[in-house]
Design a protein around this motif. Structure first.
Motif, PDB file in Angstrom:
ATOM      1  N   GLN A   1       7.175  30.733  -3.424  1.00  0.00           N
ATOM      2  CA  GLN A   1       6.796  31.257  -2.113  1.00  0.00           C
ATOM      3  C   GLN A   1       6.149  30.137  -1.305  1.00  0.00           C
TER       4      GLN A   1
ATOM      5  N   ALA B   1       1.608  26.066   2.095  1.00  0.00           N
ATOM      6  CA  ALA B   1       1.071  26.352   0.766  1.00  0.00           C
ATOM      7  C   ALA B   1       2.178  26.900  -0.117  1.00  0.00           C
TER       8      ALA B   1
ATOM      9  N   SER C   1       3.355  28.561  -3.798  1.00  0.00           N
ATOM     10  CA  SER C   1       2.911  29.327  -4.957  1.00  0.00           C
ATOM     11  C   SER C   1       4.127  29.732  -5.774  1.00  0.00           C
TER      12      SER C   1
ATOM     13  N   THR D   1       6.001  25.580 -10.273  1.00  0.00           N
ATOM     14  CA  THR D   1       5.545  24.274  -9.821  1.00  0.00           C
ATOM     15  C   THR D   1       6.607  23.587  -8.963  1.00  0.00           C
TER      16      THR D   1
ATOM     17  N   THR E   1       0.911  21.264  -4.342  1.00  0.00           N
ATOM     18  CA  THR E   1       0.909  22.667  -3.938  1.00  0.00           C
ATOM     19  C   THR E   1       0.774  22.834  -2.436  1.00  0.00           C
TER      20      THR E   1
END
Length: 122
Positions: free
Chosen positions: A3, A23, A25, A28, A76
């Motif tokens: 995501q 961002a 998520s 990885t 990330t």
């Protein structure tokens, strides 16, 4: 599954700056290349900038020297620092992730965020 969520868009005057963040998520993204794209009304989505997992960056000519893409060590977050913004930078900006080495084609990206609006006013 991955995501991606963009943030940081907004309204800015020409010549100003904005910093977009993406961002990630889910799984990885350490081996993925990350890209930023944009789409203006009535136009196709276009490549803006990308960063490979090793940190090498690549930009479309129209943003070279004005935009900087970066990612954190944990891979990330991916940011796009946009300086000296122009009216023609107005668009919805998307971040995306790809396992492919070729980072320019839109079709090569597996994961996309929802986009964030950037509006540059005169």
């Amino acid at each position: 599954q991955v995501q991606l969520a963009e943030s940081g868009g907004g309204l800015v005057q020409a010549g100003g700056s904005l910093r977009l963040s993406c961002a990630a998520s889910g799984r990885t993204l350490s081996t993925y290349a990350m890209g930023w794209f944009r789409q203006a009304p009535g136009k196709e989505r276009e490549f803006v900038a990308a960063i490979w997992s090793g940190g090498i960056t690549y930009y479309t000519d129209s943003v070279k020297g004005r935009f900087t893409i970066s990612r954190n060590n944990a891979k990330t977050m991916v940011d796009l620092q946009m300086n000296s913004l122009k009216l023609e930078d107005t668009a919805v900006y998307y971040c995306a992730a790809t396992m492919r080495r070729a980072v320019v084609p839109v079709s090569g990206y597996e994961y996309w965020g929802q986009g964030t609006q950037v509006t540059v006013s005169s």
